[in-house]
Design a protein around this motif. Structure first.
Motif, PDB file in Angstrom:
ATOM      1  N   GLU A   1      23.531   3.089  -9.543  1.00  0.00           N
ATOM      2  CA  GLU A   1      24.654   3.448  -8.625  1.00  0.00           C
ATOM      3  C   GLU A   1      24.716   2.295  -7.735  1.00  0.00           C
ATOM      4  OE1 GLU A   1      23.998   7.282  -6.886  1.00  0.00           O
ATOM      5  OE2 GLU A   1      24.102   8.332  -8.443  1.00  0.00           O
ATOM      6  N   GLN A   2      23.682   1.727  -6.981  1.00  0.00           N
ATOM      7  CA  GLN A   2      23.800   0.708  -6.309  1.00  0.00           C
ATOM      8  C   GLN A   2      24.334  -0.757  -6.984  1.00  0.00           C
ATOM      9  OE1 GLN A   2      20.515  -0.351  -3.581  1.00  0.00           O
ATOM     10  NE2 GLN A   2      19.233   1.734  -4.402  1.00  0.00           N
ATOM     11  N   MET A   3      23.811  -0.651  -8.392  1.00  0.00           N
ATOM     12  CA  MET A   3      24.323  -1.903  -8.943  1.00  0.00           C
ATOM     13  C   MET A   3      25.654  -2.134  -9.252  1.00  0.00           C
ATOM     14  SD  MET A   3      22.942  -4.839 -10.223  1.00  0.00           S
ATOM     15  CE  MET A   3      21.223  -4.644 -10.558  1.00  0.00           C
ATOM     16  N   ALA A   4      26.422  -0.602  -9.541  1.00  0.00           N
ATOM     17  CA  ALA A   4      27.697  -0.651  -9.693  1.00  0.00           C
ATOM     18  C   ALA A   4      28.659  -1.072  -8.698  1.00  0.00           C
ATOM     19  CB  ALA A   4      27.876   0.854 -10.134  1.00  0.00           C
ATOM     20  N   GLY A   5      28.011  -0.705  -7.334  1.00  0.00           N
ATOM     21  CA  GLY A   5      28.582  -1.346  -6.134  1.00  0.00           C
ATOM     22  C   GLY A   5      28.575  -2.714  -6.013  1.00  0.00           C
ATOM     23  N   VAL A   6      27.534  -3.180  -6.410  1.00  0.00           N
ATOM     24  CA  VAL A   6      27.329  -4.678  -6.273  1.00  0.00           C
ATOM     25  C   VAL A   6      28.164  -5.415  -7.168  1.00  0.00           C
ATOM     26  CG1 VAL A   6      25.541  -6.330  -6.786  1.00  0.00           C
ATOM     27  CG2 VAL A   6      24.947  -4.753  -5.491  1.00  0.00           C
TER      28      VAL A   6
ATOM     29  N   ASP B   1      34.943  -6.454 -13.722  1.00  0.00           N
ATOM     30  CA  ASP B   1      35.569  -5.053 -14.000  1.00  0.00           C
ATOM     31  C   ASP B   1      34.298  -4.198 -14.641  1.00  0.00           C
ATOM     32  OD1 ASP B   1      38.246  -5.733 -13.710  1.00  0.00           O
ATOM     33  OD2 ASP B   1      38.399  -6.714 -15.858  1.00  0.00           O
ATOM     34  N   VAL B   2      34.297  -2.930 -14.134  1.00  0.00           N
ATOM     35  CA  VAL B   2      33.012  -2.240 -14.302  1.00  0.00           C
ATOM     36  C   VAL B   2      33.318  -1.071 -15.507  1.00  0.00           C
ATOM     37  CG1 VAL B   2      31.248  -0.751 -13.305  1.00  0.00           C
ATOM     38  CG2 VAL B   2      32.444  -2.964 -12.035  1.00  0.00           C
ATOM     39  N   THR B   3      32.420  -0.956 -16.383  1.00  0.00           N
ATOM     40  CA  THR B   3      32.311   0.198 -17.205  1.00  0.00           C
ATOM     41  C   THR B   3      31.001   1.101 -16.649  1.00  0.00           C
ATOM     42  OG1 THR B   3      33.633  -0.552 -19.020  1.00  0.00           O
ATOM     43  CG2 THR B   3      32.062   1.081 -19.681  1.00  0.00           C
ATOM     44  N   LEU B   4      31.236   2.271 -16.171  1.00  0.00           N
ATOM     45  CA  LEU B   4      29.753   2.998 -15.936  1.00  0.00           C
ATOM     46  C   LEU B   4      29.443   4.034 -17.071  1.00  0.00           C
ATOM     47  CD1 LEU B   4      30.851   3.757 -12.502  1.00  0.00           C
ATOM     48  CD2 LEU B   4      29.381   1.992 -13.255  1.00  0.00           C
ATOM     49  N   ILE B   5      28.311   4.083 -17.466  1.00  0.00           N
ATOM     50  CA  ILE B   5      27.612   4.852 -18.374  1.00  0.00           C
ATOM     51  C   ILE B   5      27.003   5.952 -17.752  1.00  0.00           C
ATOM     52  CG2 ILE B   5      26.300   5.022 -20.276  1.00  0.00           C
ATOM     53  CD1 ILE B   5      28.815   3.406 -20.395  1.00  0.00           C
TER      54      ILE B   5
END
Length: 530
Positions: free
Chosen positions: A253-258, A265-269
């Motif tokens: 979760e922290q890395m997604a914010g970073v 552009d972010v793809t979350l799994i």
């Protein structure tokens, strides 16, 4: 590895690129290759002379084939004494500039390749194998990682999970010249911290998870995490990568914010089961794409049938790899392959039969119990393996035996934690040696055993804990202990084929040793039945 020749690059250009200093009479000297090892320098090549723990690399410059050297002030003093006429560029920090200089010499190969980098504590190797297999359905693919390097499936000798920057750039140049279009790369925290991947433009950057490891190198878990963030925040050629991040833990979760803050552009799994504490990708992050697990069905053979929600579309596929963590690895791999230009369904279909050496690798010699080899060598990985085995065995009957050690000259704090995680669920823990290197093996085993016995005391369960120095004997003891319907896992070394003791690497292969122990047991069983 054969080092390719790059474009002649002058020391004046290198000085301009690095902010370094070159003597005017040497400004027009050119180099056509680069290396960090003095014995690896080719005639006409550039030698990066870095300070070592014992000896400065500049000490070996005079005896190398280098046409020129990049070094620091300390190296300059050595060269002035030993090789005063050897052309050199003097910089403040050699390591910080190696990647950019080597990229310049080899014509920036990453600009002509689609590069997928994977970081995290566990799952990098498995995920990289899965991505490689998927991409090879339509592209020419290179792979760089823990189990070695491959070009279109053919092995290329390398020494490190992520090679040093000059070797890395030369390797990428070779891949480019041999027609590779896509490269899948494990990116360790050491590589990020030490600048081994500087000069590489990543198109896709992936994060698996984070748990305790490498605290002999990073002072804290926060520092370890910060090193991992560099894959997402270090801009190359003015662009940021497409980020694919597993958010099954708080680190994700922290890395997604970073990554989002860095402009990726972010793809979350998310593969968190319904009702677990980890939040789904859709709940956590409203931007970008989100992939979330719908269901998993596990067959008696170990095959897992997976259903994933991909932005509202359902993707169904199968993998032959056991464990919930391999479900996460597979979803991450398909998302990365998709971000690199492959259709999700094509990527998923390619994973059906993939096996990864030393990762939950089953060994079958006709025995009546499950026997496996796995690379688990950190607390989180050990916990994942024993939890996976527990899921496969009937709780009223099947027992779990674990052969476990810890490496020397590495993080001391994780040793008792590894023993604790093994004994928390397993029914027998055979503590043994695993690359003790320069440390006293008995002291390492004692720390692992202490953690195992702490787990036994905390749970009140009956657990067999044995301390057996000889790894071969420990494997045989575990095999002899097993009964029909049990499971035995040999943890720690996985694909490795050597055992390092006091500076000497002895031939040792867990798969071969487990196979021999199983065959010996079968021979004895057959003889007794006569």
């Amino acid at each position: 590895m054969a080092i390719p020749q790059g474009t002649p690059t002058s020391l004046a250009d290198i000085a301009s690129l690095t902010g370094g200093h070159v003597a005017p009479e040497h400004a027009d000297v050119t180099v056509t290759s680069a290396a960090i090892g003095s014995s690896d320098v080719q005639p006409g090549g550039l030698f990066f002379a870095v300070p070592g723990t014992r000896v400065h690399g500049a000490t070996y410059a005079a005896s190398s084939s280098a046409a020129a050297v990049v070094t620091d002030a300390a190296g300059q003093s050595i060269l002035d004494e030993q090789a005063p006429d050897l052309p050199r560029v003097i910089v403040e920090d050699v390591r910080s500039c190696m990647g950019d200089v080597a990229a310049e010499i080899y014509d920036h190969p990453s600009r002509e390749l689609t590069i997928i980098g994977i970081t995290g504590t566990s799952g990098k190797t498995t995920t990289s194998y899965l991505i490689e297999r998927a991409l090879m359905t339509e592209f020419h693919v290179g792979l760089i990682g823990t189990t070695g390097t491959r070009i279109n499936g053919n092995p290329v000798p390398t020494k490190l999970t992520t090679p040093e920057a000059p070797t890395m750039q030369a390797l990428l140049a070779r891949m480019r010249d041999e027609g590779v279009t896509h490269v899948v790369m494990e990116v360790s925290s050491h590589a990020l911290e030490l600048g081994r991947v500087k000069g590489i433009g990543f198109d896709v950057a992936a994060f698996t998870n984070l748990s305790q490891d490498h605290l002999d190198f990073h002072p804290t878990m926060d520092a370890y995490f910060r090193a991992k963030t560099l894959l997402f925040t270090r801009v190359q050629d003015g662009t940021t990568p497409r980020a694919v991040i597993c958010v099954d833990d708080s680190w994700g979760e922290q890395m997604a914010g970073v990554a989002a803050q860095a402009g990726c552009d972010v793809t979350l799994i998310s593969t968190a089961a319904e009702g677990e504490a980890a939040r789904s990708a859709a709940d956590f992050y409203s931007g970008g794409d989100s992939w979330s697990l719908r269901s998993v069905s596990v067959a008696l053979t170990g095959r897992q049938d997976v259903s994933v929600d991909v932005g509202g579309e359902v993707l169904d596929y199968s993998i032959s790899l056991a464990g919930n963590f391999n479900v996460a690895n597979s979803v991450l791999a398909i998302a990365c392959a998709t971000a690199a230009g492959l259709a999700p369904a094509t990527a998923a279909q390619a994973l059906k039969t993939v096996q990864v050496p030393g990762r939950m690798q089953a060994v079958d010699a006709g025995q009546d119990f499950l026997a496996m080899v796995d690379y688990a060598h950190k607390p989180g990985a050990v916990a994942a393996v024993v939890n996976t085995l527990a899921d496969y065995l009937p709780q009223s009957h099947g027992r779990i035996g674990v052969v476990l050690g810890a490496g020397g000259n590495r993080d001391h704090d994780k040793r008792p934690k590894m023993g604790y995680e093994a004994a928390r669920i397993a029914h027998a823990v055979f503590v043994t040696d695993d690359n003790p290197r320069d440390e006293d093996p008995a002291m390492i085993r004692a720390a692992v055993e202490e953690g195992a016995r702490d787990a036994v005391a905390a749970s009140g369960r009956e657990v067999t804990v044995r301390n057996i120095a000889d790894r071969r004997e420990a494997i045989r003891e575990a095999v002899a202990w097993a009964q029909p319907g049990d499971a035995v896992v040999i943890a720690g070394k996985g694909h490795e084929t050597g055992q390092e003791i006091a500076g000497v690497v002895y031939e040792f292969n867990d798969v071969a040793e487990l196979t021999a122990a199983l065959e010996q047991r079968q021979d004895i069983k057959g003889h007794n039945a006569k």
